[in-house]
Design an enzyme around this catalytic site. Structure first.
Site, PDB file in Angstrom:
ATOM      1  CG  HIS A   1      21.218   4.649  16.009  1.00 38.64           C
ATOM      2  ND1 HIS A   1      19.913   4.486  16.398  1.00 38.64           N
ATOM      3  CD2 HIS A   1      21.579   3.479  15.426  1.00 38.64           C
ATOM      4  CE1 HIS A   1      19.507   3.271  16.052  1.00 38.64           C
ATOM      5  NE2 HIS A   1      20.502   2.641  15.468  1.00 38.64           N
TER       6      HIS A   1
ATOM      7  CG  ASP B   1      24.284   6.142  21.373  1.00 30.89           C
ATOM      8  OD1 ASP B   1      24.687   5.038  21.777  1.00 30.89           O
ATOM      9  OD2 ASP B   1      23.598   6.295  20.348  1.00 30.89           O
TER      10      ASP B   1
ATOM     11  CD  GLN C   1      27.721   0.185  17.084  1.00 27.95           C
ATOM     12  OE1 GLN C   1      28.595  -0.678  17.152  1.00 27.95           O
ATOM     13  NE2 GLN C   1      26.496  -0.096  16.675  1.00 27.95           N
TER      14      GLN C   1
ATOM     15  CE  LYS D   1      23.578  -1.613  19.024  1.00 22.69           C
ATOM     16  NZ  LYS D   1      23.246  -2.056  17.661  1.00 22.69           N
TER      17      LYS D   1
ATOM     18  CB  CYS E   1      19.153   3.536  12.563  1.00 22.33           C
ATOM     19  SG  CYS E   1      18.172   2.055  12.478  1.00 22.33           S
TER      20      CYS E   1
HETATM   21  N1  PLP Z   1      23.069   4.120  19.150  1.00 18.38           N
HETATM   22  C1  PLP Z   1      23.939   3.568  18.296  1.00 18.38           C
HETATM   23  C2  PLP Z   1      25.214   4.294  17.981  1.00 18.38           C
HETATM   24  C3  PLP Z   1      23.672   2.320  17.728  1.00 18.38           C
HETATM   25  O1  PLP Z   1      24.538   1.773  16.874  1.00 18.38           O
HETATM   26  C4  PLP Z   1      22.454   1.675  18.066  1.00 18.38           C
HETATM   27  C5  PLP Z   1      22.103   0.383  17.446  1.00 18.38           C
HETATM   28  O2  PLP Z   1      22.558   0.037  16.377  1.00 18.38           O
HETATM   29  C6  PLP Z   1      21.593   2.288  18.970  1.00 18.38           C
HETATM   30  C7  PLP Z   1      21.931   3.504  19.497  1.00 18.38           C
HETATM   31  C8  PLP Z   1      20.308   1.639  19.378  1.00 18.38           C
HETATM   32  O3  PLP Z   1      20.554   0.518  20.142  1.00 18.38           O
HETATM   33  P1  PLP Z   1      19.340  -0.442  20.592  1.00 18.38           P
HETATM   34  O4  PLP Z   1      18.596  -0.766  19.339  1.00 18.38           O
HETATM   35  O5  PLP Z   1      20.034  -1.606  21.191  1.00 18.38           O
HETATM   36  O6  PLP Z   1      18.527   0.307  21.566  1.00 18.38           O
END
Ligand code: PLP
Length: 404
Positions: free
Chosen positions: A121, A198, A201, A224, A362
């Protein structure tokens, strides 16, 4: 098994309509809906315990502080960390990763290398690129095969004398691939390199045990996982957090301040400058209770059933291309039909009441890898039903036919 109708009754939004059609919410990977018990926890904070935390001796300040610290303990237990000192509250996964990149950036030198994967992401790419404004570091990228699996041989080959850090997602938000993070952490550690995972998900769907994984950092977001917006978690091994410089300066993160010299508070407060979102943090505690009441294994089994039905149904549509075909993938299915634009499909699906995500998710480097501008993504939560999935498949078939 879960009583999905009973679960749905806890989400008033699922009873609403869009374009005069019943809403079918298939965008949980972007943000999940929020059950009544979590909203009630927010209300309760505002109505009964609203006072700044860690500051006052008065009763309600103490109550608010206790609720924040209770959530810290719930988070520790949820991801099986060794100590609450290793649990830092942030605004979300993005801020958690920025915190690590920013503080670690100070410890890097020109020529150092960081390993990422092509399925990251943007929030696990751009923070590392920001370091490049200060230091000439190199980003090394692990490739994938067409199925959406990381190439582990290529990963191991990327390690060299200058490798300083690895940052990768546990579960891809586009492909649903569940990466072999334990194996990848072990490889990195054999090379003496720390790893950030990270988990944005993963945390809402899989049981996480940071000690068993051995990761040095783990990041995730409350919104999430049925919790409130604006709160996230960074787990960090105590040794690293003690070594790293604070990310932001301000109240609550200090020991003693004078114009000559300032000392910092002990962990975890050293990384929590200013007033935290204590209302959201308390409500995250309610979300964790909620997930544990339902049982992560039950949630995962239900979502798996939905994913299987969606995949089988979608594959019966002519011209269907599903991106990410690994076994045991997470509860997302990203696809394109023929040459139809993902945005056009999303707009028409919305007219039929289906909320899906479209575009680059993203993850533009991943879109480039598959040579597409965007994809349509349906993602599932504990409140989705098989009936919704069947209706969704028919809606996609109809939209594809409409687009010719
Ligand atoms: N990393 C992953 C794999 C994601 O799917 C997302 C959000 O869709 C993020 C990071 C970013 O999360 P946040 O916008 O809650 O900081």
């Amino acid at each position: 098994m879960l009583d999905v109708e009973k679960i749905r009754a806890e989400y008033p939004i699922l009873g609403r309509t869009v374009e005069d059609k019943p809403l079918v919410y298939l965008d949980t990977a972007a943000t999940s809906q929020t059950p009544r018990c979590v909203v009630e926890a927010i209300d309760e904070m505002y109505y009964c315990h609203k006072a700044n935390v860690h500051r006052g001796v008065h009763t309600i300040s103490q109550e608010a502080t206790d609720l924040v610290e209770l959530t810290r303990e719930k988070v520790r237990d949820f991801i099986h960390a060794a100590s609450t000192e290793e649990i830092i509250f942030t605004r979300g996964t993005t801020e958690s990763i920025n915190l690590v990149a920013s503080s670690l950036g100070d410890m890097l030198y020109n020529g150092d290398e960081i390993i990422l994967t092509v399925m990251e992401h943007h929030s696990n790419i751009v923070p590392w690129q920001l370091i490049q404004r200060r230091k000439r570091i190199k980003l090394c990228v692990v490739p994938i095969n067409d199925q959406g699996e990381l190439n582990l041989e290529a990963y191991e080959d990327l390690f060299g004398d200058n490798t300083r850090f690895v940052a990768l997602c546990h579960v891809s938000n586009v492909l649903g691939t569940v990466n072999p993070v334990k194996e990848m952490i072990d490889i990195a550690h054999r090379h003496g390199v720390p790893v950030l995972i990270d988990g944005a998900q993963a945390a809402p769907h899989n049981a996480i045990d940071v000690q068993e994984l051995g990761c040095d950092f783990y990041a995730f977001s409350s919104h999430k996982m049925y919790g409130p917006v604006g709160v996230g978690v960074l787990y960090g091994k105590r040794h690293w957090l003690n070594t790293m410089a604070p990310y932001q300066g301000g109240g609550e993160m200090i020991g003693q301040v004078s114009f000559e010299r300032t000392t910092f508070a002990p962990l975890p407060f050293k990384f929590e400058a200013g007033t935290p979102d204590y209302v959201g943090i308390a409500a995250l505690g309610a979300a964790i209770d909620y997930i544990q009441r339902l049982g992560l294994e039950n949630i995962a089994a239900h979502e798996h059933q939905l994913l299987e039905a969606a995949t089988t149904g979608l594959m019966s549509i002519e011209g269907m291309r599903i991106f990410g075909n690994t076994p045991d993938k997470g509860a997302v299915v990203s696809f394109l039909v023929g040459n139809h634009n993902s945005y056009d499909m999303g707009v028409l699906l919305d007219k039929l009441g289906f909320a899906v995500r479209t575009g680059h998710h993203c993850a533009q480097p991943l879109m480039a890898r598959y040579n597409v501008d965007g994809m349509v993504r349906a993602s599932f939560g504990v409140y989705n039903t098989l009936d919704e999935v069947h209706r969704f498949v028919e809606a996609v078939r109809r939209v594809a036919a409409l687009l010719g």
